[in-house]
Design a protein around this motif. Structure first.
Motif, PDB file in Angstrom:
ATOM      1  N   CYS A  33      52.224  40.069  22.127  1.00 44.15           N
ATOM      2  CA  CYS A  33      52.732  40.459  20.815  1.00 44.15           C
ATOM      3  C   CYS A  33      52.736  41.976  20.694  1.00 44.15           C
ATOM      4  O   CYS A  33      51.748  42.632  21.001  1.00 44.15           O
ATOM      5  N   GLY A  55      52.815  43.504  17.954  1.00 43.32           N
ATOM      6  CA  GLY A  55      52.059  43.855  16.755  1.00 43.32           C
ATOM      7  C   GLY A  55      50.569  43.958  17.024  1.00 43.32           C
ATOM      8  O   GLY A  55      49.949  44.991  16.773  1.00 43.32           O
ATOM      9  N   CYS A  56      49.966  42.877  17.564  1.00 40.09           N
ATOM     10  CA  CYS A  56      48.505  42.844  17.720  1.00 40.09           C
ATOM     11  C   CYS A  56      48.072  42.936  19.186  1.00 40.09           C
ATOM     12  O   CYS A  56      46.882  42.914  19.480  1.00 40.09           O
ATOM     13  N   CYS A  85      54.617  36.075  14.970  1.00 41.41           N
ATOM     14  CA  CYS A  85      53.325  35.961  15.647  1.00 41.41           C
ATOM     15  C   CYS A  85      52.351  35.125  14.804  1.00 41.41           C
ATOM     16  O   CYS A  85      52.192  35.363  13.609  1.00 41.41           O
ATOM     17  N   CYS A 129      49.167  37.693  13.895  1.00 41.40           N
ATOM     18  CA  CYS A 129      49.236  38.867  12.999  1.00 41.40           C
ATOM     19  C   CYS A 129      50.468  38.889  12.109  1.00 41.40           C
ATOM     20  O   CYS A 129      50.619  39.774  11.272  1.00 41.40           O
ATOM     21  N   TYR A 135      53.542  39.457  13.045  1.00 42.52           N
ATOM     22  CA  TYR A 135      54.596  40.349  13.554  1.00 42.52           C
ATOM     23  C   TYR A 135      55.887  39.559  13.757  1.00 42.52           C
ATOM     24  O   TYR A 135      55.864  38.462  14.309  1.00 42.52           O
TER      25      TYR A 135
END
Ligand SMILES: [Zn+2]
Length: 285
Positions: A31, A33-34, A50, A53, A55
């Protein structure tokens, strides 16, 4: 004759790097994002959001239509293709680039213009394809969107445009920039006829697309975390000689500054659009 020649066939060989990759490739995704590893199946089931998180991964144009329309859709102006008005050549000929893109995406240009039901209401929907030369807007994208607007006007059908674009298509020069004015003018007629146009901005929506139709919706709705802007942050920083604030050009920042009407999570987007259309047009008959 060398007397320490090894018999290569006698030893079992470790699987080549390529083979190992093929077996695990596609099952797991990292991911952005995280930075956690997520199972692709879980990601698919969660509409490419996601599970850890929230995302929002990017969606292609067809997946977008599948997400927002009830079932099958009819496609308009499918055959339109660019004529390369400038005979443009950069690292390769524009016609070659177009041909390659058409082959890899299965589309003729960077937008799909469709008509279908959204929670039971017939709508026109244009969905931009970022994978096709960065979702850039040349004559074909401009023409297809303009025709969609005119079709909406003629049939009194609401219009939704889902943007994902780097902006105008450089390879078509002024022809590409002209589309901004053409689309904006057509949208004015739609506005006068009081037919709703909802603009959905996804990651990324920049340049000439932001500067024309993407910001002209009766509602401008973005997905969480979407990058939305005109010029890139580096260009702005160099021009104004100031450091840009945290979260600059992200959907939440723009909502806070009044540039957007809403930031809506992908799983809620379809119902949100349906509700907005109920508000503008009354409930579905
Ligand atoms: Zn994540």
């Amino acid at each position: 004759m060398p007397w320490f020649t090894r018999d290569k066939t006698a030893r079992p060989q470790a699987p080549a790097e390529e083979d190992r990759k093929v077996k695990t490739e596609g099952l797991w995704v990292k991911c952005d994002g995280c930075r956690q590893i997520i199972w692709r199946k879980a990601l698919d089931e969660n509409l490419q959001v996601c599970t850890k998180c929230g995302y929002h991964f990017r969606l292609d144009a067809v997946a977008r239509l599948r997400l927002l329309l009830d079932g099958e859709w009819e496609e308009f102006d499918k055959g339109l293709t660019s004529t390369d008005p400038l005979g443009f050549v950069d690292s390769r000929r524009y016609t070659e680039r177009l041909g390659g893109m058409q082959k890899s995406t299965g589309l003729r240009d960077a937008v799909i213009s469709a008509g279908g039901a959204l929670n039971g209401r017939y709508v026109h929907m244009c969905s931009l394809e970022l994978k096709f030369i960065g979702g850039s807007m040349g004559a074909v994208v401009g023409e297809k969107i303009t025709r969609a607007i005119e079709r909406s006007l003629e049939r009194r059908v609401p219009l939704i445009i889902v943007s994902a674009s780097g902006g105008a298509r450089m390879q078509e020069g002024a022809v590409s920039l002209m589309q901004m004015a053409k689309i904006s003018a057509a949208l004015m007629y739609l506005d006068e006829a009081r037919i709703p146009f909802l603009s959905v901005l996804t990651d990324p929506t920049t340049g000439g697309v932001t500067a024309s139709f993407a910001m002209l919706g009766d509602l401008n709705i973005a997905e969480p975390g979407a990058l939305i802007g005109f010029a890139g942050p580096r260009v702005i920083e160099q021009t104004i000689r100031q450091k840009l604030p945290q979260g600059f050009q992200r959907a939440e920042f723009l909502l806070n500054k009044g540039m957007l009407d809403a930031v809506v999570k992908r799983p809620d987007l379809k119902d949100y659009l349906a509700q907005a259309l109920d508000f503008f047009c009354g409930p579905v008959a």
